[in-house]
Write a protein that holds these residues in place. Sequence first.
Motif, PDB file in Angstrom:
ATOM      1  N   LYS A 106       8.048 -15.095  13.275  1.00  0.00           N
ATOM      2  CA  LYS A 106       6.677 -15.546  13.518  1.00  0.00           C
ATOM      3  C   LYS A 106       6.377 -16.741  12.629  1.00  0.00           C
ATOM      4  O   LYS A 106       5.725 -16.629  11.596  1.00  0.00           O
ATOM      5  N   VAL A 108       6.702 -21.489  12.554  1.00  0.00           N
ATOM      6  CA  VAL A 108       6.924 -22.775  13.211  1.00  0.00           C
ATOM      7  C   VAL A 108       7.802 -23.606  12.285  1.00  0.00           C
ATOM      8  O   VAL A 108       7.547 -23.665  11.075  1.00  0.00           O
ATOM      9  N   ARG A 115       8.572 -24.121  17.952  1.00  0.00           N
ATOM     10  CA  ARG A 115       8.494 -22.659  17.886  1.00  0.00           C
ATOM     11  C   ARG A 115       9.909 -22.098  17.793  1.00  0.00           C
ATOM     12  O   ARG A 115      10.895 -22.775  18.084  1.00  0.00           O
ATOM     13  N   VAL A 182       4.914 -18.932  24.987  1.00  0.00           N
ATOM     14  CA  VAL A 182       4.134 -19.828  24.126  1.00  0.00           C
ATOM     15  C   VAL A 182       2.984 -19.075  23.453  1.00  0.00           C
ATOM     16  O   VAL A 182       2.785 -19.165  22.232  1.00  0.00           O
ATOM     17  N   GLU A 185       4.218 -16.521  20.804  1.00  0.00           N
ATOM     18  CA  GLU A 185       4.716 -17.153  19.579  1.00  0.00           C
ATOM     19  C   GLU A 185       3.594 -17.764  18.749  1.00  0.00           C
ATOM     20  O   GLU A 185       3.590 -17.648  17.519  1.00  0.00           O
ATOM     21  N   LEU A 186       2.646 -18.405  19.397  1.00  0.00           N
ATOM     22  CA  LEU A 186       1.531 -18.983  18.649  1.00  0.00           C
ATOM     23  C   LEU A 186       0.689 -17.890  18.000  1.00  0.00           C
ATOM     24  O   LEU A 186       0.252 -18.027  16.857  1.00  0.00           O
ATOM     25  N   ALA A 189       2.522 -16.783  14.880  1.00  0.00           N
ATOM     26  CA  ALA A 189       2.606 -17.779  13.806  1.00  0.00           C
ATOM     27  C   ALA A 189       1.253 -18.016  13.138  1.00  0.00           C
ATOM     28  O   ALA A 189       1.145 -18.039  11.908  1.00  0.00           O
ATOM     29  N   SER A 287       4.657 -22.152   7.258  1.00  0.00           N
ATOM     30  CA  SER A 287       4.310 -22.586   8.617  1.00  0.00           C
ATOM     31  C   SER A 287       2.928 -23.217   8.727  1.00  0.00           C
ATOM     32  O   SER A 287       2.642 -23.876   9.729  1.00  0.00           O
ATOM     33  N   VAL A 291       1.769 -25.728  11.699  1.00  0.00           N
ATOM     34  CA  VAL A 291       0.737 -25.349  12.664  1.00  0.00           C
ATOM     35  C   VAL A 291      -0.362 -26.406  12.692  1.00  0.00           C
ATOM     36  O   VAL A 291      -0.838 -26.805  13.770  1.00  0.00           O
TER      37      VAL A 291
END
Length: 337
Positions: A106, A108, A115, A182, A185-186, A189, A287, A291
């Motif tokens: 989790k 970036v 990702r 997508v 994953e976002l 993160a 991350s 982000v």
Amino acid sequence: MVRVAVLSAGSWGTAMAKVFADAGSDVTVHARRPEVADAINHQCENPAYLPGVTLPDRLRATTSAPEALEGAAHVVLSIPAQTLRTNLAAWTPHIGADAVVVSLMKGVETHSGLRMTQVIHDVTGIGPERVAILSGPNLAREVAAQQPAAAVIACPDESAAAALQQACHTHYFRPYTGTDVVGCELGGAVKNVIALAVGLATGLGLGLGDNARALLITRGLAETARLGAAMGADPLTFAGLAGAGDLIATCSSPLSRNRTFGEHLGRGLTVDEATVATKQTAEGVMSCRAVLDLAAAHRVEMPITEVVSAVIAGAVSVPDAAAALMSRTPKSERYDV
């Protein structure tokens, strides 16, 4: 019997290895340290990361990644996000031609803004139909203790997601399937960054009540959804397990690494000192800048992420960060939606 390779003997990798084994899979864990592999093989325990948790007999460990990967139908990756590219380059020649790669990570990638599934595609050349993400409100200690939990397995190929679902479905762990890689994953993160913010406020001693915690969680979810919409995610994902579910668990639990890291910072520790005190990787620390760069690229406003990133970089103090968030210009609740 399905062969599963789990590349990580950390707390979350070991917990998911246990889930796959309890579901009937033949599981091999790759451990970097021989003493961790020996403990798993001879004591049925990983005392370094999950002390007191008894692991299934069919779960074994090795320090050899090629050995772990041999014949694996599912390759499960659970290593720090910023080390994925280097490690995966060495592992790729040993991944089976038909294996499905599953990301538990989790984060970036800092220098590229990619990702984790994108890094997997980039390094291995494996198509999206063979790369999945597993995400949800999954605190490793609770899952390992067989407390009820659920997750989403997202993959563009629904049959691959369904096969993974079957391979890790137990009486205590309920996986759902989806196709929104997508969004999942976002959600995973950004929730780490929001949990850092909750930890900062808690550690600072602001008398953080339920109202304030709910404020950070819901506004954090709003900025996650804004970025997701700009990047093509399904908005409904953020109302589910990989969105709100994961965010609530990570922001609310003392078992959360990112919240714990934020608390250390709020109490006055430096980033280096908080890293030592937390003991395990808090993905949001590395991350948050990536982000924020994604947000800038997509022209999305993410004020909580911006403040957390500034604190981590040492550009603003924790008290000033809290003041900055509360003094922002009032807006419509659904601005930029």
